[in-house]
Design a protein around this motif. Structure first.
Motif, PDB file in Angstrom:
ATOM      1  N   ASN A  74     -28.998  -4.932 -15.349  1.00  0.00           N
ATOM      2  CA  ASN A  74     -30.212  -4.127 -15.294  1.00  0.00           C
ATOM      3  C   ASN A  74     -30.536  -3.853 -13.830  1.00  0.00           C
ATOM      4  O   ASN A  74     -29.686  -4.032 -12.953  1.00  0.00           O
ATOM      5  CB  ASN A  74     -31.365  -4.832 -16.024  1.00  0.00           C
TER       6      ASN A  74
ATOM      7  N   LEU B 118     -21.429  -3.529 -20.805  1.00  0.00           N
ATOM      8  CA  LEU B 118     -22.836  -3.845 -20.635  1.00  0.00           C
ATOM      9  C   LEU B 118     -23.092  -5.165 -21.329  1.00  0.00           C
ATOM     10  O   LEU B 118     -22.330  -5.564 -22.211  1.00  0.00           O
ATOM     11  CB  LEU B 118     -23.713  -2.743 -21.250  1.00  0.00           C
TER      12      LEU B 118
ATOM     13  N   GLN C  23     -19.376   0.399 -23.038  1.00  0.00           N
ATOM     14  CA  GLN C  23     -20.064   1.116 -21.968  1.00  0.00           C
ATOM     15  C   GLN C  23     -20.662   2.407 -22.524  1.00  0.00           C
ATOM     16  O   GLN C  23     -20.156   3.506 -22.295  1.00  0.00           O
ATOM     17  CB  GLN C  23     -19.081   1.415 -20.823  1.00  0.00           C
TER      18      GLN C  23
ATOM     19  N   LEU D 288     -29.471  -6.474 -19.969  1.00  0.00           N
ATOM     20  CA  LEU D 288     -30.257  -5.377 -20.520  1.00  0.00           C
ATOM     21  C   LEU D 288     -31.217  -5.868 -21.594  1.00  0.00           C
ATOM     22  O   LEU D 288     -30.819  -6.592 -22.505  1.00  0.00           O
ATOM     23  CB  LEU D 288     -29.334  -4.326 -21.135  1.00  0.00           C
TER      24      LEU D 288
ATOM     25  N   GLN E  11     -24.485   3.204 -22.479  1.00  0.00           N
ATOM     26  CA  GLN E  11     -25.836   2.734 -22.204  1.00  0.00           C
ATOM     27  C   GLN E  11     -26.897   3.418 -23.065  1.00  0.00           C
ATOM     28  O   GLN E  11     -27.796   2.735 -23.571  1.00  0.00           O
ATOM     29  CB  GLN E  11     -26.180   2.889 -20.725  1.00  0.00           C
TER      30      GLN E  11
ATOM     31  N   LYS F 262     -29.204   0.994 -25.336  1.00  0.00           N
ATOM     32  CA  LYS F 262     -30.641   0.953 -25.104  1.00  0.00           C
ATOM     33  C   LYS F 262     -31.431   1.422 -26.331  1.00  0.00           C
ATOM     34  O   LYS F 262     -32.551   0.969 -26.558  1.00  0.00           O
ATOM     35  CB  LYS F 262     -31.000   1.799 -23.878  1.00  0.00           C
TER      36      LYS F 262
END
Length: 402
Positions: free
Chosen positions: A30, A270, A331, A359, A333, A337
């Motif tokens: 992050n 991530l 990967q 994250l 994002q 999210k």
């Protein structure tokens, strides 16, 4: 970006900066290290590893990597109580975010801190020791209090570890006797993609100076012993992982999952992680299995570990033993999210606290009720950094904005 070669240079850079943050080993996922001002890296500070045999501590520069420190301690016959998955991470960065290894009896890496040296906003050096007022608030500091230039860690005599991997454990058997599973070795990790009825792998790290419940077993909760070195990610060579197959060796070469001399990742990734109280472990795992339809398509691998309770104010294990539910994502994002609010909402009734270096979606209003000393931490930050020199968007969003 500044790379001071001495604490004096570090003091000058901090004192002159309008805004400043420290960058560790770049293993946060992050914006915790981001800044619009000066980014400082401690990689040129002398590690100056100093062992105090009488106090059973080691003092080390904050920018030193755990792999470097572990090798030096082993050379002198000493050990840390635990290591994280990666030996590549910096000591100060791992401590500041309460990064952890695994083991029912093992606190996170920050619990080993006996003292620390901090360069505060005016360039002064502040030293705090275990037992001092506010010490428990300074250790997991998120970089909000100053730049940690040096730490003193508890050590113990060196020990050997034998690491074994079992494949294809039965989920229902594991959940029925979860405490037996996690107490079966000094450190236990379960790797899963959260789908199906089987756990992909269980990594068991047994100290050879302790009774080994799981050593030499023909199976482990229906899982069979691996016959060659394994990597947590399916289809990736186990050659960059620490020695397995039950072959005993120094703690420094076994407690981490990956070897210092190799890059552990399959590629771009991530990560997220949530720490849940131990009493809710089985319910949390069942929740994630139920959500596998949205989790598994985005996942490279998940990991379940256990961590002992501690008294560090912003540690996700403050006041409670728990489990870590770790996600290594593909990967993507935007997609990751997008599912984090759902994931956190499902785990919220179980008291899940996110790992500070990965994250997550929650903001300060969500996090503050989870930490009994949250207000004490923000007050401490206000005293040590009254003008907000070390604050950034991450801290404003997750700590100071409610």
């Amino acid at each position: 970006m500044a790379h001071p070669a001495s604490v004096a240079e570090l003091q000058d850079v901090v004192a002159d900066a309008r805004k400043i943050r420290a960058l560790g080993s770049r293993h946060s996922f992050n914006d915790i290290a981001d800044t619009a001002g000066t980014l400082i890296v401690l990689d040129r500070l002398d590690a100056a590893i100093s062992i105090d045999r009488q106090a059973m501590t080691v003092s080390v520069s904050g920018g030193t990597r755990y792999g470097t420190l572990a090798a030096e301690l082993q050379r002198h016959g000493f050990a840390l109580h635990n290591l994280a998955s990666l030996p590549h991470i910096s000591v100060a960065g791992a401590v500041a975010t309460a990064t952890h290894g695994s083991g029912d009896r093992n606190g996170n890496l920050a619990t080993a801190v006996a003292a620390l040296e901090l360069v505060t906003a005016d360039g002064a050096v502040v030293t705090a020791r275990r037992g001092d007022p506010d010490f428990d608030g300074m250790v997991v500091g998120l970089g909000a209090l100053g730049i940690v230039s040096r730490l003193t860690l508890d050590i113990e005599p060196s020990f050997h570890v034998a690491q074994s991997v079992f494949e294809g454990l039965d989920w229902e058997q594991v959940l029925e006797k979860f405490d037996d599973v996690t107490s079966s070795a000094y450190s236990v990790s379960l790797f899963t993609d959260w789908s199906g009825e089987k756990i992909g792998q269980a990594w068991l790290k047994n100290r050879t100076d302790e009774p080994a419940v799981s050593a030499g077993l023909p199976e482990f909760f229906s899982g069979l012993p691996a016959t060659r070195a394994r990597h947590p990610l399916p289809g990736v060579s186990g050659s960059n992982c620490t020695q397995q197959l039950g072959l005993a060796g120094p703690w420094s070469d076994r407690l981490a999952h990956f070897r210092m001399e190799f890059t552990p990742s399959k590629g771009d990734e991530l990560q997220s992680e949530y720490l849940v109280p131990r009493e809710h472990a089985v319910e949390a795992i069942r929740t994630l299995r139920r959500l596998s339809g949205i989790i598994t398509p985005l996942l490279l691998i998940g990991e379940v570990r256990t961590i002992a309770a501690d008294q560090l104010w912003l540690s996700p294990n403050y006041g409670r033993a728990g489990i870590g539910l770790h996600f290594t994502w593909r990967q993507d994002q935007p997609a990751v999210k997008a599912i984090l609010p759902r994931l956190e909402a499902e785990l919220a009734p179980l008291g899940a606290r996110p790992h500070w270096g990965k994250l997550f979606h929650a903001g300060a209003a969500d996090l503050a009720p989870l930490y009994p000393r949250f207000a004490d931490f923000t007050a401490l930050a206000g005293r040590l950094d009254p003008d907000g020199k070390f604050r950034n968007a991450f801290l404003d969003r997750t700590v100071f904005s409610r």
